[in-house]
Design a protein around this motif. Structure first.
Motif, PDB file in Angstrom:
ATOM      1  N   GLU A 141     -66.993 -20.242  11.809  1.00  0.00           N
ATOM      2  CA  GLU A 141     -67.223 -18.975  11.114  1.00  0.00           C
ATOM      3  C   GLU A 141     -68.390 -18.259  11.787  1.00  0.00           C
ATOM      4  OE1 GLU A 141     -65.561 -17.611   8.627  1.00  0.00           O
ATOM      5  OE2 GLU A 141     -64.135 -19.256   8.353  1.00  0.00           O
ATOM      6  N   GLN A 142     -68.172 -17.049  12.201  1.00  0.00           N
ATOM      7  CA  GLN A 142     -69.218 -16.272  12.862  1.00  0.00           C
ATOM      8  C   GLN A 142     -69.623 -15.101  11.984  1.00  0.00           C
ATOM      9  OE1 GLN A 142     -68.062 -14.613  16.576  1.00  0.00           O
ATOM     10  NE2 GLN A 142     -70.095 -13.832  17.084  1.00  0.00           N
ATOM     11  N   PRO A 143     -70.917 -14.988  11.596  1.00  0.00           N
ATOM     12  CA  PRO A 143     -71.358 -13.863  10.761  1.00  0.00           C
ATOM     13  C   PRO A 143     -71.217 -12.537  11.497  1.00  0.00           C
ATOM     14  CG  PRO A 143     -72.994 -15.633  10.770  1.00  0.00           C
ATOM     15  CD  PRO A 143     -72.015 -15.935  11.856  1.00  0.00           C
ATOM     16  N   VAL A 144     -70.825 -11.517  10.752  1.00  0.00           N
ATOM     17  CA  VAL A 144     -70.753 -10.160  11.295  1.00  0.00           C
ATOM     18  C   VAL A 144     -71.429  -9.218  10.303  1.00  0.00           C
ATOM     19  CG1 VAL A 144     -68.667 -10.564  12.634  1.00  0.00           C
ATOM     20  CG2 VAL A 144     -68.464  -9.814  10.274  1.00  0.00           C
TER      21      VAL A 144
ATOM     22  N   GLN B 117     -76.084 -15.281  -2.359  1.00  0.00           N
ATOM     23  CA  GLN B 117     -76.023 -14.921  -0.943  1.00  0.00           C
ATOM     24  C   GLN B 117     -74.687 -14.271  -0.628  1.00  0.00           C
ATOM     25  OE1 GLN B 117     -77.057 -18.109   1.657  1.00  0.00           O
ATOM     26  NE2 GLN B 117     -76.736 -16.939   3.531  1.00  0.00           N
ATOM     27  N   ASN B 118     -74.732 -13.146   0.072  1.00  0.00           N
ATOM     28  CA  ASN B 118     -73.528 -12.432   0.478  1.00  0.00           C
ATOM     29  C   ASN B 118     -73.544 -12.247   2.006  1.00  0.00           C
ATOM     30  OD1 ASN B 118     -72.597 -12.011  -2.210  1.00  0.00           O
ATOM     31  ND2 ASN B 118     -74.063 -10.337  -2.437  1.00  0.00           N
ATOM     32  N   ALA B 119     -72.440 -12.542   2.633  1.00  0.00           N
ATOM     33  CA  ALA B 119     -72.339 -12.394   4.086  1.00  0.00           C
ATOM     34  C   ALA B 119     -70.878 -12.195   4.463  1.00  0.00           C
ATOM     35  CB  ALA B 119     -72.907 -13.616   4.806  1.00  0.00           C
ATOM     36  N   SER B 120     -70.669 -11.448   5.542  1.00  0.00           N
ATOM     37  CA  SER B 120     -69.327 -11.250   6.072  1.00  0.00           C
ATOM     38  C   SER B 120     -69.166 -12.083   7.343  1.00  0.00           C
ATOM     39  CB  SER B 120     -69.085  -9.768   6.411  1.00  0.00           C
ATOM     40  OG  SER B 120     -69.190  -8.976   5.244  1.00  0.00           O
ATOM     41  N   THR B 121     -68.074 -12.814   7.430  1.00  0.00           N
ATOM     42  CA  THR B 121     -67.829 -13.684   8.576  1.00  0.00           C
ATOM     43  C   THR B 121     -66.397 -13.485   9.082  1.00  0.00           C
ATOM     44  OG1 THR B 121     -67.094 -15.527   7.187  1.00  0.00           O
ATOM     45  CG2 THR B 121     -69.444 -15.425   7.730  1.00  0.00           C
ATOM     46  N   VAL B 122     -66.207 -13.872  10.325  1.00  0.00           N
ATOM     47  CA  VAL B 122     -64.869 -13.886  10.910  1.00  0.00           C
ATOM     48  C   VAL B 122     -64.631 -15.261  11.513  1.00  0.00           C
ATOM     49  CG1 VAL B 122     -64.803 -11.418  11.398  1.00  0.00           C
ATOM     50  CG2 VAL B 122     -65.758 -12.980  13.103  1.00  0.00           C
ATOM     51  N   ARG B 123     -63.361 -15.641  11.558  1.00  0.00           N
ATOM     52  CA  ARG B 123     -63.026 -16.917  12.163  1.00  0.00           C
ATOM     53  C   ARG B 123     -63.048 -16.786  13.686  1.00  0.00           C
ATOM     54  NH1 ARG B 123     -57.750 -19.651  10.034  1.00  0.00           N
ATOM     55  NH2 ARG B 123     -56.868 -17.630  10.663  1.00  0.00           N
ATOM     56  N   ARG B 124     -63.643 -17.760  14.313  1.00  0.00           N
ATOM     57  CA  ARG B 124     -63.760 -17.760  15.763  1.00  0.00           C
ATOM     58  C   ARG B 124     -63.203 -19.078  16.298  1.00  0.00           C
ATOM     59  NH1 ARG B 124     -69.365 -17.024  19.295  1.00  0.00           N
ATOM     60  NH2 ARG B 124     -68.456 -17.533  21.321  1.00  0.00           N
TER      61      ARG B 124
END
Length: 327
Positions: free
Chosen positions: A207-210, A249-256
């Motif tokens: 998971e990579q934060p964006v 905690q709130n964060a946006s992630t994408v699968r890498r």
């Protein structure tokens, strides 16, 4: 008008006419001279060509752009491949040189175009066709197992190491393609030998934060006292406090997916014509080699069918794979 004025006017007119005549003659002479020079140059060129033909030598051809210049001329590999394909009807040799320039001097990953019917005959007869295919496979990321399936669909005679080990008599002398690391380098006489460990390509998900991430921490403390009868101790007062904490905690992630290579369990000995400092341990390479058969390892007997054997390869070329895989 006096006689003298009339005579002067006549002389002036005669002089002007003479100058015009000289000018005309001069212009005509100049044009004639240029024409003669051009004809003389053309005559000499034809004589030189005739002399070459009489001696059996080919006439000089107009200069062509270099191989590197052809590949650098186009913005995309697709445009370069189309331009090279258009040369096939006039000269198959020039078309192949142009395609090789496209592969070498651009990020050429168009394996489907290379394996198309247009280039099928060239792939069959050109001695460097297998090296060009291996180079394209490396630029596509070096997923050899998947690329071999595409090659076999087009009947391209390049095979995997496992198939060669399973049937050494059938695959002896044929091309094999593998992704491998150099484990060791040794010298046997004048030619070095490399110990190759075959690698397979896989992927790992993460998971990579964006964008921006937010976090909120809160702590609550509650205190108080209680009084009353506590049995044998009689009346008494009890006091204390309770604390609680919360975190949001709130964060946006994408699968890498990252490419990773691992050992397949197969090894081979690769023969090199000369020592090569760039073919060094610690890196993955897409290796094109010729399968020379199996050799019994040290400690085993040649007559023992169960003795451990290693495949022996003659390395034809190697290419460092691109970190991104193209499907």
């Amino acid at each position: 008008m006096s006689a003298f004025q009339k005579m002067s006017k006549g002389v002036a007119r005669s002089g002007a006419a003479l100058l015009c005549a000289v000018a005309v003659v001069g212009c005509g002479s100049s044009r004639h001279s240029h024409s003669v020079d051009a004809q003389e140059s053309q005559r000499r060129s034809m004589e030189e060509r005739s002399a070459l033909v009489d001696r059996g030598e080919p006439a000089p051809r107009p200069s062509r752009p270099s191989e590197k210049a052809f590949g650098a001329r186009y913005a995309t590999p697709a445009q370069c491949e189309v331009a090279a394909r258009k040369l096939l009807p006039t000269s198959r040799d020039e078309a192949w040189v142009a395609l090789r320039s496209c592969v070498q001097y651009s990020h050429f990953t168009l394996l489907g175009a290379l394996l198309s019917d247009a280039w099928a005959e060239e792939l069959r007869v050109r001695p460097d066709a297998a090296q060009m295919i291996a180079q394209v496979v490396a630029k596509r990321g070096g997923s050899v197992d998947g690329e071999l399936k595409l090659l076999h669909e087009r009947k391209v005679p390049i095979f995997g190491l496992a198939a060669a080990i399973a049937q050494p008599d059938i695959y002896k002398g044929r091309y094999v393609l593998l992704r491998a690391q150099v484990a060791d380098v040794r010298s046997e006489g004048d030619k070095p030998t490399v110990w190759l460990v075959e690698q397979e390509l896989g992927s790992v998900e993460s998971e990579q934060p964006v964008g921006y991430a937010t976090r909120k921490d809160s702590v609550s403390v509650h205190s108080g006292a209680v009084g009353g009868d506590v049995g044998l101790l009689g009346r008494s007062n009890l006091g204390g406090q309770i604390s609680t904490s919360e975190r949001e905690q709130n964060a946006s992630t994408v699968r890498r997916f990252d490419n990773v290579s691992g050992e397949t369990g197969l090894e081979a000995l690769g023969r090199l014509p000369n020592a090569d400092p760039f073919f060094a341990p610690g890196k993955d390479f897409v290796v094109l080699a010729r399968f020379d058969g199996l050799r019994t390892t040290s400690g085993g007997s040649e007559d023992d069918d169960d003795a451990p054997k290693l495949p022996v390869l003659t390395v034809v070329g190697y290419y460092e794979p691109h970190p991104l895989v193209v499907y």
